[in-house]
Write a protein that holds these residues in place. Structure first.
Motif, short mmCIF file in Angstrom:
data_model
loop_
_atom_site.label_atom_id
_atom_site.label_comp_id
_atom_site.label_asym_id
_atom_site.label_seq_id
_atom_site.Cartn_x
_atom_site.Cartn_y
_atom_site.Cartn_z
N SER A 80 42.61 47.05 46.51
CA SER A 80 42.32 45.85 47.29
C SER A 80 41.59 44.81 46.44
O SER A 80 41.85 43.61 46.53
N PHE A 81 40.66 45.29 45.60
CA PHE A 81 39.90 44.39 44.72
C PHE A 81 40.84 43.70 43.73
O PHE A 81 40.79 42.47 43.57
N PHE A 82 41.70 44.46 43.08
CA PHE A 82 42.63 43.88 42.11
C PHE A 82 43.61 42.91 42.77
O PHE A 82 43.98 41.89 42.18
N ALA A 83 44.04 43.24 44.00
CA ALA A 83 44.97 42.36 44.72
C ALA A 83 44.36 40.98 44.95
O ALA A 83 45.04 39.95 44.85
N GLY A 84 43.06 40.96 45.26
CA GLY A 84 42.38 39.68 45.46
C GLY A 84 42.07 38.96 44.16
O GLY A 84 42.34 37.76 44.01
N ILE A 85 41.52 39.69 43.18
CA ILE A 85 41.12 39.09 41.91
C ILE A 85 42.33 38.53 41.15
O ILE A 85 42.21 37.57 40.39
N ALA A 86 43.51 39.14 41.36
CA ALA A 86 44.73 38.63 40.70
C ALA A 86 44.94 37.16 41.03
O ALA A 86 45.29 36.36 40.15
N SER A 87 44.72 36.79 42.29
CA SER A 87 44.91 35.39 42.68
C SER A 87 43.79 34.50 42.17
O SER A 87 43.99 33.29 42.01
N LEU A 88 42.61 35.06 41.92
CA LEU A 88 41.53 34.27 41.33
C LEU A 88 41.95 33.76 39.95
O LEU A 88 41.68 32.61 39.59
N PHE A 89 42.63 34.60 39.18
CA PHE A 89 43.13 34.17 37.87
C PHE A 89 44.16 33.06 38.02
O PHE A 89 44.20 32.13 37.21
N ARG A 90 44.99 33.16 39.06
CA ARG A 90 46.01 32.11 39.28
C ARG A 90 45.36 30.79 39.67
O ARG A 90 45.91 29.72 39.39
N ILE A 91 44.21 30.87 40.33
CA ILE A 91 43.50 29.65 40.74
C ILE A 91 42.77 29.03 39.54
O ILE A 91 42.86 27.82 39.31
N LEU A 92 42.06 29.86 38.78
CA LEU A 92 41.26 29.36 37.65
C LEU A 92 42.14 28.94 36.47
O LEU A 92 41.80 28.00 35.74
N LEU A 93 43.25 29.65 36.27
CA LEU A 93 44.18 29.32 35.17
C LEU A 93 45.58 29.14 35.76
O LEU A 93 46.42 30.04 35.71
N PRO A 94 45.85 27.97 36.36
CA PRO A 94 47.13 27.76 37.05
C PRO A 94 48.29 27.46 36.10
O PRO A 94 49.03 26.49 36.27
N ASP A 95 48.42 28.31 35.07
CA ASP A 95 49.49 28.14 34.09
C ASP A 95 50.10 29.50 33.78
O ASP A 95 49.89 30.47 34.52
N HIS A 96 50.86 29.59 32.69
CA HIS A 96 51.53 30.85 32.36
C HIS A 96 50.54 31.99 32.09
O HIS A 96 50.82 33.14 32.43
N ILE A 97 49.38 31.68 31.51
CA ILE A 97 48.40 32.73 31.22
C ILE A 97 47.83 33.31 32.51
O ILE A 97 47.77 34.52 32.70
N GLY A 98 47.40 32.43 33.42
CA GLY A 98 46.81 32.87 34.68
C GLY A 98 47.78 33.69 35.51
O GLY A 98 47.41 34.73 36.09
N PHE A 99 49.03 33.25 35.57
CA PHE A 99 50.02 33.97 36.38
C PHE A 99 50.44 35.28 35.70
O PHE A 99 50.72 36.27 36.39
N PHE A 100 50.48 35.29 34.37
CA PHE A 100 50.82 36.53 33.66
C PHE A 100 49.73 37.58 33.89
O PHE A 100 50.04 38.72 34.27
#
Length: 394
Positions: A80-100
């Motif tokens: 559950s923690f990883f599922a949420g934190i995954a989207s935090l990376f997409r928010i903070l780095l809204p590019d190929h690195i964040g989504f990867f």
């Protein structure tokens, strides 16, 4: 005791809804968004593939660790923690690195799905396993459905960052709720060895139904989650229509998963349900590329909902039906790792056929795999019936 069980099972289902909402709320528009921010199609493919590959690598090891520790609560907390934190990376780095990075974390989270299922099913008797499996898969599909509805209604208005913020919130809510689960680590856990656990891969049922799930999940990922959407776009469908099509599919999956947990399932034998479901999936793959109307394609989306709701529920419960309870997590890890292969390679093969030949030929390949799965399931059922008759006669 019954009240405690009801509270725990309801809590798990609630966490499951939050978990899969977080995992899928951004999915319908992920490819569209990444292409709009000028990321190459090859890199987009690698980003999307990171989700499946991380699951493929981690699911069996996670299953073994879950059996060795017997601490499913810990894995549910981490997932559950990883599922949420995954989207935090997409928010903070809204590019190929964040989504990867986000997709690697999402894949890691999905690898813990083993513990969600094993813990939930542990509250039910052997005879109730098929019904229990259907209920947790219904919660799984319902979370995805809520995610699809949310992104379909709000994406154009709020954008990807806000959609990912919903995923972050849902993951963290699931994480907090997980603390209220009963600790599952027994006082005197059985002594198990890795090689002993790995012996489950010799189980005939596990091998068969894992292979069939590989086909079902591979076809689903290649059609409803990918090329069916492209066909809708080529027929003139808008982003809203794409979202609506996904909602029809998920509504169908939720409905049929619900029916699979009731006496409705008794209308046919398990063998007949599995065979007829693969037949319908094959027909779906033949009909979709021939359709000339967006409305017809959307209507056809009801068919793979049967595959997700009923077929996948049956394949999951049957795969571990003859596995000792102490090895269930390892068996489930193997099962999920095998169907993750289908989720990874089927879209790649279909995409290659599409580029080299045509979309129709890609769907014809997928239809062929469904019909092969149909024949394999029928052949296995016939062999099992003969084996039982021999035992009875002797």
């Amino acid at each position: 005791m019954a009240k405690f069980q009801d509270k725990q099972t309801s809590l798990i289902l609630g966490i499951v809804v939050c978990f899969w909402f977080a995992q899928y709320v951004y999915i319908p528009y992920q490819t569209t968004y990444l292409l709009l921010v000028n990321i190459s199609s090859n890199l987009v493919g690698a980003i999307i593939g990171a989700y499946g590959i991380s699951q493929l690598i981690l699911r069996l090891p996670v299953g073994i660790l879950a059996d060795l520790s017997s601490n499913h609560k810990l894995f549910i907390l981490l997932g559950s923690f990883f599922a949420g934190i995954a989207s935090l990376f997409r928010i903070l780095l809204p590019d190929h690195i964040g989504f990867f990075v986000g997709n690697i974390l999402s894949g890691t989270a999905s690898a813990t799905w083993i513990s969600f299922m094993i813990l939930y099913m542990s509250f039910f008797t052997k005879a109730e396993q098929t019904s229990a499996t259907s209920k947790i898969i219904m919660a799984n599909n319902f979370g995805m459905l809520l995610g699809f509805i949310t992104s379909t209604l709000l994406y154009d208005a709020v954008g990807m960052k806000v959609i990912c913020a919903f995923g972050l919130g849902a993951g963290l809510i699931g994480f907090i709720l997980s603390f209220f689960l009963q600790a599952t680590k027994p006082a005197n856990p059985p002594k198990l060895h890795i090689m002993d656990l790995l012996s489950v891969v010799k189980d005939r049922n596990l091998l068969l139904f894992s292979g069939l799930a590989l086909v079902q999940q591979g076809v689903q990922m290649s059609t409803t989650m990918s090329f069916t959407n492209q066909i809708i776009q080529e027929l003139g469908g808008t982003n809203s229509v794409l979202g609506f099509s996904s909602i029809i599919y998920m509504l169908s999956a939720v409905l049929f998963a619900k029916l699979a947990s009731t006496k409705f399932l008794e209308l046919l034998t398990k063998k007949q349900w599995i065979s007829s479901s693969f037949l319908l999936l094959g027909l779906y793959c033949l009909l979709v590329p021939q359709s000339q109307s967006v409305a017809i394609v959307c209507l056809l989306q009801l068919i793979p909902g049967i595959g997700t709701g009923i077929l996948f529920s049956l394949l999951t419960s049957e795969a571990v039906s003859s596995v000792p309870t102490k090895k269930n997590s390892t068996a489930m890890g193997f099962f999920q790792a095998v169907y993750a292969i289908g989720m990874t390679i089927f879209p790649m093969i279909s995409g290659s056929i599409y580029e080299q030949l045509s979309m129709t030929m890609a769907f014809l390949f997928l239809a062929g795999t469904c019909f092969i799965a149909l024949l394999v399931s029928l052949g296995f059922s016939t062999k099992e019936a003969k084996r039982k008759n021999k035992r009875y006669v002797s």
